[in-house]
Design an enzyme around this catalytic site. Structure first.
Site, PDB file in Angstrom:
ATOM      1  N   SER A  11      28.114  19.774  25.679  1.00  0.00           N
ATOM      2  CA  SER A  11      27.538  18.976  24.593  1.00  0.00           C
ATOM      3  C   SER A  11      28.410  17.765  24.271  1.00  0.00           C
ATOM      4  CB  SER A  11      27.410  19.840  23.339  1.00  0.00           C
ATOM      5  OG  SER A  11      28.698  20.234  22.924  1.00  0.00           O
ATOM      6  N   TYR A  42      25.646  21.037  19.790  1.00  0.00           N
ATOM      7  CA  TYR A  42      24.527  21.895  20.204  1.00  0.00           C
ATOM      8  C   TYR A  42      24.446  23.122  19.274  1.00  0.00           C
ATOM      9  CZ  TYR A  42      23.827  19.814  24.941  1.00  0.00           C
ATOM     10  OH  TYR A  42      23.539  19.002  26.005  1.00  0.00           O
ATOM     11  N   GLY A  43      25.590  23.457  18.696  1.00  0.00           N
ATOM     12  CA  GLY A  43      25.738  24.728  17.986  1.00  0.00           C
ATOM     13  C   GLY A  43      24.771  24.960  16.843  1.00  0.00           C
ATOM     14  N   CYS A  73      30.065  25.121  28.367  1.00  0.00           N
ATOM     15  CA  CYS A  73      29.718  25.163  26.945  1.00  0.00           C
ATOM     16  C   CYS A  73      29.234  26.577  26.632  1.00  0.00           C
ATOM     17  CB  CYS A  73      28.604  24.152  26.706  1.00  0.00           C
ATOM     18  SG  CYS A  73      27.915  24.149  25.050  1.00  0.00           S
ATOM     19  N   CYS A 183      34.367  28.488  22.164  1.00  0.00           N
ATOM     20  CA  CYS A 183      33.801  27.139  22.305  1.00  0.00           C
ATOM     21  C   CYS A 183      34.805  26.320  23.096  1.00  0.00           C
ATOM     22  CB  CYS A 183      33.578  26.537  20.922  1.00  0.00           C
ATOM     23  SG  CYS A 183      33.097  24.803  20.932  1.00  0.00           S
ATOM     24  N   THR A 184      34.312  25.592  24.099  1.00  0.00           N
ATOM     25  CA  THR A 184      35.245  24.885  24.985  1.00  0.00           C
ATOM     26  C   THR A 184      35.983  23.742  24.269  1.00  0.00           C
ATOM     27  OG1 THR A 184      33.382  23.574  25.818  1.00  0.00           O
ATOM     28  CG2 THR A 184      34.052  25.485  27.118  1.00  0.00           C
ATOM     29  N   HIS A 185      35.408  23.251  23.184  1.00  0.00           N
ATOM     30  CA  HIS A 185      36.118  22.224  22.407  1.00  0.00           C
ATOM     31  C   HIS A 185      37.396  22.796  21.758  1.00  0.00           C
ATOM     32  CE1 HIS A 185      32.314  19.979  22.571  1.00  0.00           C
ATOM     33  NE2 HIS A 185      32.890  18.941  22.001  1.00  0.00           N
TER      34      HIS A 185
END
Ligand code: DGL
Length: 259
Positions: A11, A42-43, A73, A183-185
């Protein structure tokens, strides 16, 4: 020998944490990364919206001849990967919160999961949690507001620190000894997390495990690139290029693309 690129999408810029693991493990591989920052986060979207965005990203990557697609993601994986796998022929590798190692190793019988609303409300996440959470407390925390701040380049801001303090408190109160990053962030929050969490809390991030799985699947399908040519690792964003370029420390080609 297969020189087709690996396709990666997220995202936004968070999936670059996965790209970095892939690039370290598979330095010969060409890749194309799509940062769909225009539609982040997107969450907070519905499952159908997340599936539609995942289709759009996948079809773009397939039009670029990608041999394997990494859904970098958690939100897109937990909501859309089964649809993608049943629709397209290429292998898909996704990422999900690594509950299993936390649940198996906890000594305090309490683990924390920090993820988006979309991930925490997905059927896939519920199935995995039900499977491993027997007898332990699982503190699920929506990381409300974190992804937009990271997308603005405010990873280590005071604003982020205050927000994280708020999100972590219920887990600290519950005496967790493992925090699973869903979460990849959030990988980019590691320095702040280490500062804010009690020392005994271990943080679990699945980036390296995902890269190892990609290597195994490429190998199994005879899709590894064994040439010694310097690879081409392209990055496309549909918003401004500055934050993406910064998170990649200016080491890769970043371009604006309307996708
Ligand atoms: N990197 C995405 C994930 O792993 C962020 C989701 C979002 O855009 O809300 O879940």
């Amino acid at each position: 020998m297969n020189t087709q690129p690996i396709g990666i999408f997220d995202s936004g810029i968070g999936g670059t944490s996965i790209f970095k693991e892939i690039h370290a493990l598979l330095p010969n591989e060409n890749s194309i990364y799509l940062a769909d920052s225009k539609h982040a986060p997107y969450g907070n979207k519905s499952k159908q919206e997340i599936i539609n965005l995942s289709i759009k990203n996948t079809e773009h990557l397939l039009s670029q001849n990608c041999k394997l697609i990494v859904v970098a993601c958690n939100t897109a994986t937990t909501n859309a990967v089964s649809y993608l796998r049943s629709t397209y022929d290429v292998p898909f590798i996704g990422i999900e919160p690594a509950i299993k190692p936390a649940a198996l190793n906890t000594k305090t019988n309490a683990i924390g999961i920090l993820a988006t609303k979309g991930t925490l409300s997905s059927d896939l996440f519920h199935r995995t949690t039900d499977l491993y959470s027997n007898g332990i407390k699982v503190i699920e925390q929506i990381g409300e507001g974190i992804v937009p701040l990271i997308e603005e380049g405010k990873v280590s801001s005071n604003e982020m620190k205050a927000l994280l303090r708020l999100h972590l408190q219920p887990m600290i109160d519950a005496n967790i000894d493992y925090l699973v990053l869903g979460c990849t962030h959030y990988t980019y929050l590691m320095p702040l997390l280490l500062e804010l969490l009690p020392q005994h809390v271990k943080i679990i991030d699945s980036g390296l495990a995902v890269a190892k799985q990609i290597k195994a699947i490429l190998n199994q399908n005879q899709l590894l690139n064994s040439t010694n040519k310097t690879p081409e690792n392209l990055f496309h964003t549909n918003t401004n290029t500055i934050v993406l370029n910064d998170i990649l420390e200016g080491k890769f080609k970043v371009k604006y693309l309307d996708f």
